[in-house]
Design a protein around this motif. Structure first.
Motif, mmCIF file in Angstrom:
data_model
loop_
_atom_site.group_PDB
_atom_site.id
_atom_site.type_symbol
_atom_site.label_atom_id
_atom_site.label_comp_id
_atom_site.label_asym_id
_atom_site.label_seq_id
_atom_site.Cartn_x
_atom_site.Cartn_y
_atom_site.Cartn_z
ATOM 1 N N LEU A 17 0.834 -1.207 0.000
ATOM 2 C CA LEU A 17 0.000 0.000 0.000
ATOM 3 C C LEU A 17 0.868 1.256 0.000
ATOM 4 O O LEU A 17 0.582 2.224 -0.723
ATOM 5 C CB LEU A 17 -0.932 -0.012 1.211
ATOM 6 N N PHE A 18 1.929 1.269 0.785
ATOM 7 C CA PHE A 18 2.849 2.413 0.773
ATOM 8 C C PHE A 18 3.453 2.580 -0.616
ATOM 9 O O PHE A 18 3.446 3.686 -1.190
ATOM 10 C CB PHE A 18 3.956 2.190 1.812
ATOM 11 N N LEU A 19 3.987 1.501 -1.163
ATOM 12 C CA LEU A 19 4.657 1.571 -2.463
ATOM 13 C C LEU A 19 3.688 1.992 -3.564
ATOM 14 O O LEU A 19 4.041 2.794 -4.440
ATOM 15 C CB LEU A 19 5.277 0.213 -2.789
ATOM 16 N N ALA A 20 2.474 1.459 -3.524
ATOM 17 C CA ALA A 20 1.475 1.832 -4.532
ATOM 18 C C ALA A 20 1.125 3.305 -4.438
ATOM 19 O O ALA A 20 0.973 3.994 -5.450
ATOM 20 C CB ALA A 20 0.226 0.969 -4.352
ATOM 21 N N ALA A 21 0.995 3.815 -3.202
ATOM 22 C CA ALA A 21 0.650 5.219 -3.014
ATOM 23 C C ALA A 21 1.767 6.148 -3.488
ATOM 24 O O ALA A 21 1.508 7.268 -3.934
ATOM 25 C CB ALA A 21 0.345 5.489 -1.547
ATOM 26 N N ASP A 24 4.409 5.980 -9.488
ATOM 27 C CA ASP A 24 3.910 6.775 -10.607
ATOM 28 C C ASP A 24 2.961 5.903 -11.428
ATOM 29 O O ASP A 24 3.406 5.026 -12.171
ATOM 30 C CB ASP A 24 5.083 7.256 -11.465
ATOM 31 N N GLY A 25 1.651 6.101 -11.255
ATOM 32 C CA GLY A 25 0.666 5.311 -11.992
ATOM 33 C C GLY A 25 -0.296 4.591 -11.057
ATOM 34 O O GLY A 25 -0.328 4.834 -9.852
ATOM 35 N N VAL A 26 -1.053 3.677 -11.632
ATOM 36 C CA VAL A 26 -2.068 2.934 -10.882
ATOM 37 C C VAL A 26 -1.556 1.521 -10.620
ATOM 38 O O VAL A 26 -1.189 0.798 -11.553
ATOM 39 C CB VAL A 26 -3.406 2.874 -11.647
ATOM 40 N N THR A 27 -1.518 1.131 -9.373
ATOM 41 C CA THR A 27 -1.055 -0.200 -8.970
ATOM 42 C C THR A 27 -2.244 -1.061 -8.581
ATOM 43 O O THR A 27 -3.184 -0.592 -7.922
ATOM 44 C CB THR A 27 -0.085 -0.097 -7.775
ATOM 45 N N ALA A 216 4.521 2.063 -10.856
ATOM 46 C CA ALA A 216 3.318 1.281 -10.568
ATOM 47 C C ALA A 216 3.428 -0.105 -11.199
ATOM 48 O O ALA A 216 4.121 -0.293 -12.212
ATOM 49 C CB ALA A 216 2.082 2.006 -11.084
ATOM 50 N N THR A 217 2.747 -1.068 -10.617
ATOM 51 C CA THR A 217 2.811 -2.437 -11.125
ATOM 52 C C THR A 217 1.571 -3.198 -10.662
ATOM 53 O O THR A 217 0.725 -2.667 -9.953
ATOM 54 C CB THR A 217 4.096 -3.129 -10.630
ATOM 55 N N THR A 218 1.476 -4.439 -11.064
ATOM 56 C CA THR A 218 0.491 -5.360 -10.498
ATOM 57 C C THR A 218 1.247 -6.285 -9.561
ATOM 58 O O THR A 218 2.220 -6.918 -9.963
ATOM 59 C CB THR A 218 -0.212 -6.179 -11.599
ATOM 60 N N TYR A 219 0.794 -6.339 -8.288
ATOM 61 C CA TYR A 219 1.575 -7.044 -7.284
ATOM 62 C C TYR A 219 0.703 -8.049 -6.532
ATOM 63 O O TYR A 219 -0.241 -7.666 -5.838
ATOM 64 C CB TYR A 219 2.195 -6.055 -6.289
ATOM 65 N N PRO A 220 1.025 -9.356 -6.640
ATOM 66 C CA PRO A 220 0.273 -10.367 -5.886
ATOM 67 C C PRO A 220 0.776 -10.462 -4.442
ATOM 68 O O PRO A 220 1.983 -10.431 -4.193
ATOM 69 C CB PRO A 220 0.562 -11.653 -6.651
ATOM 70 N N ILE A 221 -0.139 -10.593 -3.500
ATOM 71 C CA ILE A 221 0.198 -10.700 -2.075
ATOM 72 C C ILE A 221 0.201 -12.169 -1.674
ATOM 73 O O ILE A 221 -0.803 -12.866 -1.827
ATOM 74 C CB ILE A 221 -0.826 -9.940 -1.213
#
Length: 414
Positions: A17-21, A24-27, A216-221
């Protein structure tokens, strides 16, 4: 053979959440943990002006490399230590005045080493009441960067917060660390920063983070390894029982998966595959002495099953567990004594003698890990109850239902 689906990692979800916020872009975060802690973190981002879209299986976060979208905000961090430590650090990289407060439980937990380091970097940060505790106000004007010294002997989250800040500074950071606990959590942070396009170098006891921001990226948890420890422990104390957790294997980021190696030393059969881990209970659980500094969140899990071992269990180098949601060393000792088990403790250790626990009410101190750990004791001890069973909502709202289902399956298998 029970296959247990574990919710997403709290530690990874908070960092993501920190990294996404900040990116640059939508994660898109895939399968994030939905619990009181992570919902509180997401709500904190919304209060800072970030858009957070939530569906059952994914969250989308609009990143703002320049910092919060609002110039003023009042953020309530609930009980979440990651929220209370990471969000003020994120806000410092922006421009505006941001006030942070937290629950009475979180207000008691320390953060002075972090806030002192932020002040050393030029951040205007003021504690409103007790020095080194919430509430606090950050008057942000960006962070220039440079060199800073940090004591992370109480919590690795102090170092994680500064590492996450590094790419958002104008000059980058060089962090000299004088002490560090729970080092595997720092490894999680560095791996995730790299997934979002940033780099971290280690030079002796210093961590060097260049500026440059995040992508920004797509990140699986991945599933939460600390939460999985209760289910692995359930198998270990049940002869012939077997529990498999998919999604946690050799490639896991989380050091707490190392708890299964403690169970292996005690006599359980353990198989760690490429994308799953299995623990099988045997006829004997042996005593041992083990240092758990790096996996201290699983200390209560081991303490709760220690009475069933054939010899004493001594857990060492866990002083930092005294400044978690509660003093976990003391909470474990008190509750084991309530169950009639012999226990001795020191500043950073606990020793538990073999015994036959008897039913009693567990005093939880509002700590989710106390509840989940002693639920495992309850597999072999009728009559265990909790004064605050609902506090598991912090990390696993559905824990009691999931554990009851496991209990019924293990009972059928025995």
């Amino acid at each position: 053979m029970p296959v247990v689906t574990i919710p997403g990692s709290k530690s990874i979800t908070a960092r993501a959440l920190f990294l996404a916020a900040a990116a640059d872009g939508v994660t898109t975060l895939v399968r994030p943990l939905r619990s009181d802690d992570t919902e509180g973190f997401a709500e904190g981002l919304v209060r800072l002006g970030h858009r957070v879209g939530r569906t059952p299986d994914a969250w989308q976060v609009d990143g703002r490399p320049q910092g919060p979208a609002v110039s003023e905000a009042d953020v309530y961090c609930r009980d979440g230590a990651t929220t209370a430590r990471f969000l003020p650090t994120l806000a410092a990289a922006g421009r505006g005045t941001y006030r942070f407060d937290a629950s009475p439980q979180m207000r008691r937990r320390p953060l002075l080493p972090l806030t002192r380091a932020l002040r050393d970097l030029g951040v205007d940060l003021r504690h409103e009441q007790a020095e080194g505790h919430h509430p606090l106000t950050v008057r942000a004007a960006g962070v220039e960067g440079g060199e800073v010294t940090l004591d992370a002997g109480q919590s690795s989250q102090y170092l994680t917060a500064l590492l996450l800040l590094g790419p958002l500074t104008r000059k980058g950071l060089r962090i000299h660390v004088t002490d560090l606990v729970s080092a595997p959590y720092v490894d999680i942070t560095i791996a995730m920063m790299r997934a979002f396009g940033a780099e971290v170098a280690r030079e002796g006891e210093a961590f060097v983070v260049p500026p440059g921001g995040y992508r920004a990226t797509t990140y699986p948890i991945e599933p939460d390894a600390s939460t999985a420890s209760y289910f692995f422990a359930a198998a270990a104390v049940t002869p012939g029982a077997e529990v498999t957790v998919p999604g946690l294997g050799r490639g896991s980021l989380q050091g707490d998966l190392g708890f299964v190696e403690v169970l292996r030393r005690m006599g359980a059969e353990v198989s760690v595959g490429s994308d799953a881990t299995t623990v099988r209970g045997t006829d004997e659980l042996r005593g041992l002495t083990v240092a758990m500094r790096d996996i201290s969140d699983t200390m209560p899990t081991l303490a709760a099953i220690a009475p069933f071992a054939s010899g004493p269990v001594r857990i060492e180098d866990v002083a930092n567990t005294r400044v978690k949601e509660c003093d976990r060393l003391q909470a474990c000792a008190e509750n084991l004594r309530r169950l009639g088990v012999g226990v001795d403790t020191g500043p950073d250790w606990i020793e538990i003698l073999p015994g036959t626990p008897t039913g009693a009410e567990i005093r939880t101190y509002g700590d989710h890990r106390v509840v989940m750990s002693f639920a495992v004791t309850g597999l072999r001890t009728p009559g265990i109850s909790f004064d605050d069973p609902a506090c598991v909502r912090k990390t696993f709202p559905g824990f009691h239902e999931a554990f009851a289902e496991l209990r019924s399956v293990l009972g059928d298998d025995r």
